[in-house]
Design an enzyme around this catalytic site. Sequence first.
Site, PDB file in Angstrom:
ATOM      1  N   LYS A   1       4.026   8.913   9.018  1.00  0.00           N
ATOM      2  CA  LYS A   1       3.825   8.292  10.330  1.00  0.00           C
ATOM      3  C   LYS A   1       4.821   8.792  11.393  1.00  0.00           C
ATOM      4  O   LYS A   1       4.645   9.893  11.883  1.00  0.00           O
ATOM      5  CB  LYS A   1       3.803   6.773  10.180  1.00  0.00           C
TER       6      LYS A   1
ATOM      7  N   ASP B   1       9.189   3.112  -0.165  1.00  0.00           N
ATOM      8  CA  ASP B   1       8.124   3.716   0.620  1.00  0.00           C
ATOM      9  C   ASP B   1       8.354   3.312   2.074  1.00  0.00           C
ATOM     10  O   ASP B   1       7.979   2.217   2.498  1.00  0.00           O
ATOM     11  CB  ASP B   1       6.763   3.232   0.116  1.00  0.00           C
TER      12      ASP B   1
ATOM     13  N   TYR C   1       0.852  -1.191   0.000  1.00  0.00           N
ATOM     14  CA  TYR C   1       0.000   0.000   0.000  1.00  0.00           C
ATOM     15  C   TYR C   1       0.882   1.234   0.000  1.00  0.00           C
ATOM     16  O   TYR C   1       1.831   1.327   0.768  1.00  0.00           O
ATOM     17  CB  TYR C   1      -0.899  -0.007   1.240  1.00  0.00           C
TER      18      TYR C   1
END
Length: 428
Positions: free
Chosen positions: A267, A239, A144
Amino acid sequence: MKTSQSVQLFRRAQRFIPGGVNSPVRAFRSVGGTPLAMKKAKGVYVSDVDGNRYIDYVLSWGPMILGHAHPIVLEAIIETAKNGTSFGTPSRQEVELAELVTRMMPSVQRVRLVNSGTEATMSAIRLARAYTRRDTILKFEGCYHGHADHLLVKAGSGVATLGMPDSPGVPKTFAGHTLTVRYNDITSVERLVKKHGKKLACIIVEPIAGNMGVVPPHPEFLLALRHLTQKHGILLIFDEVMTGFRVHPGGAQTLFKVKPDLTCLGKVIGGGLPIGAYGGRKDIMELIAPAGPVYQAGTLSGNPVAVAAGIETLKLLNKPGVYEAMEKTSKKLAEGLGEAAKQAKVSYYQSRVGSMLGGFFTKRPVTDYVSAKKSDTKRYAKFFHGMLKQGVYFAPSQFEAAFLSTAHSTAHINKTLVAAEKVMKALR
Ligand SMILES: *Cc1c(COP(=O)(O)O)cnc(C)c1O
């Protein structure tokens, strides 16, 4: 367990918010029941509106690596906010964070701050396309990278499929620029690169997959991607929105010693406030406006309050012994969960890298999306609700990671394991 307040609130939420939530996985759809509305959090604990308290292994889906409401981070947020919450101009804080990030992650020579992980990956891909003057991208099934159009594509069956959009609203022509391959399957990547290499702008990968449960890379996988992309003039994008500053102060790229061209962050870098970042090689990053022609902007980008939370978080993570301590508690939890399943004779596969854990209810090792999907999600739902009743909050989906923070102590782990032993036995 009283949940009437959560139930009532969720009913009300559904009248005003699609599905009652502001991000889909919060809705408990895959485990059933009503999502618990949280009211406050401190250290390892989250407390809901009915007054129940849980040991938290979701940690806002990763960011709260120091535990909730860490006093030093809180103070930075409050003190910074007192001086104004947004200027829309350069500020001292954003320069400090950028400097800190480039020091912690040597492959990141220049960094641009954005507001979410989604923005980071979307912008990094635009940049890769501009730099290579190619349109097609390659991603891995089950990875994702946020919800930008060309990234909402997994694979159909087979080794590699030309992308079909996963969501209505994504034009087929966009998705058609996205190739997907099995995670950890370097042979298929080689085959695809041989065929489409001249069209490929970038390969984007989670260096440790964390959005199909936790799936570590095979030992040579990332290095092979590095060699292959280098050989064909393709950019390699890591990522690290989930893994950055979580598995190592220098991210998964430092842990596995593979240097990507571009890195996406999110995050942990915001210490619990909304932020994202992308960065990498100077010659590539200098194409971004106003240094170069690739446009990317943001009204609240580099927001001083978010940046202040990020700076304090990263500084605390740089203290000696932090990751060693998390490794110890994480290992104890992972081994304990595996043992609890074994004692209960429940088929279970435990994965882990540092403080990222994946517990799959399946017999076979999980190495990619196909093997992850073999998991018994009904059994996970039972496990999840069982643990909840015992005061432990894991993610409401089989395919989400569990995270630990510096606040999780051996005592918290022991408590969790006592609960897990009970709950696993009840699964049979
Ligand atoms: C969470 C996540 C994103 C998206 O970040 P948002 O801040 O939710 O937009 C992208 N990539 C990975 C690997 C993630 O874990």
